[in-house]
Design an enzyme around this catalytic site. Structure first.
Site, mmCIF file in Angstrom:
data_model
loop_
_atom_site.group_PDB
_atom_site.id
_atom_site.type_symbol
_atom_site.label_atom_id
_atom_site.label_comp_id
_atom_site.label_asym_id
_atom_site.label_seq_id
_atom_site.Cartn_x
_atom_site.Cartn_y
_atom_site.Cartn_z
ATOM 1 N N HIS A 172 -11.664 -8.212 0.348
ATOM 2 C CA HIS A 172 -11.382 -9.655 0.396
ATOM 3 C C HIS A 172 -10.142 -9.925 1.231
ATOM 4 O O HIS A 172 -9.257 -9.072 1.370
ATOM 5 C CB HIS A 172 -11.195 -10.206 -1.024
ATOM 6 C CG HIS A 172 -10.007 -9.617 -1.730
ATOM 7 N ND1 HIS A 172 -8.716 -10.030 -1.505
ATOM 8 C CD2 HIS A 172 -9.923 -8.613 -2.625
ATOM 9 C CE1 HIS A 172 -7.885 -9.329 -2.239
ATOM 10 N NE2 HIS A 172 -8.598 -8.451 -2.936
ATOM 11 N N GLU B 268 -12.423 -5.667 -9.308
ATOM 12 C CA GLU B 268 -11.271 -4.800 -9.107
ATOM 13 C C GLU B 268 -10.919 -4.063 -10.391
ATOM 14 O O GLU B 268 -11.204 -4.520 -11.492
ATOM 15 C CB GLU B 268 -10.072 -5.637 -8.629
ATOM 16 C CG GLU B 268 -8.782 -4.873 -8.400
ATOM 17 C CD GLU B 268 -8.865 -3.810 -7.315
ATOM 18 O OE1 GLU B 268 -9.553 -2.787 -7.532
ATOM 19 O OE2 GLU B 268 -8.231 -3.984 -6.258
#
Length: 193
Positions: A10, A90
């Site tokens: 990202h 994550e």
């Protein structure tokens, strides 16, 4: 033969810029992060990847979804036509999320030292280790049945470095995972573009 995986981390968030541990906190992209998402799309196109024929999957956190939306829009693809997979979230840093490493070292020096000694196996308070993350990621890799673009996080990239490129457990946690670039996993190798 394992399909080719085009991994995109990202784009930058305000917490990335501040050096804060985001983990699974849902922090949006900042302006630079949006530009990095478009840059990654250009790199994917420049690689000559058959991007219109690839499978697309992202972590469900907003920073990865926005990165994927921008990437697909930049490539001229329907924005919403991709899958979400919660296993791509994550690594969670538990109670350390929102802190910088300097703050962690000051607040919990013994735990911070234990992590420096063994980044792969150390579990932050209420968090997750890379060893735990790789077990979450292993089925994702096993299920890859076609060339794929994946938008996820630095931790998930490190797990993939072990699973797909043979990185050691000592090497993977200290690798730089770039924003705005494409990490191609193919034939047991990992290369940045």
């Amino acid at each position: 033969m394992t399909p080719t995986l085009y991994f995109v981390r990202h784009g930058e968030t305000a917490w990335n810029a501040d050096g804060r541990l985001q983990g699974q906190r849902d922090i949006p992209l900042n302006q630079l992060g949006r530009a990095q998402a478009a840059e990654a799309a250009g790199r994917l196109r420049d690689l000559g990847a058959p991007y219109r024929e690839l499978r697309y999957v992202a972590s469900p956190l907003s920073r990865t979804r926005e990165t994927m939306d921008i990437l697909r829009r930049t490539l001229g693809l329907p924005v919403e036509d991709y899958a979400l997979d919660a296993r791509l979230k994550e690594l969670t840093f538990g109670v350390w999320e929102g802190l910088t490493w300097k703050q962690v070292r000051r607040a919990e020096p013994l735990a911070a030292a234990a992590r420096e000694k063994d980044k792969w196996h150390m579990v932050p308070p209420d968090g997750e280790s890379y060893a735990m993350l790789i077990e979450r990621m292993r089925p994702v890799v096993d299920e890859l049945d076609r060339d794929t673009v994946m938008v996820a996080h630095g931790g998930t990239a490190r797990a993939l470095m072990v699973l797909l490129a043979g990185d050691s457990l000592e090497e993977a946690p200290i690798r730089d995972i770039w924003q705005g670039k494409v990490l191609r996993f193919a034939d047991g190798q990992a290369d940045w573009f």
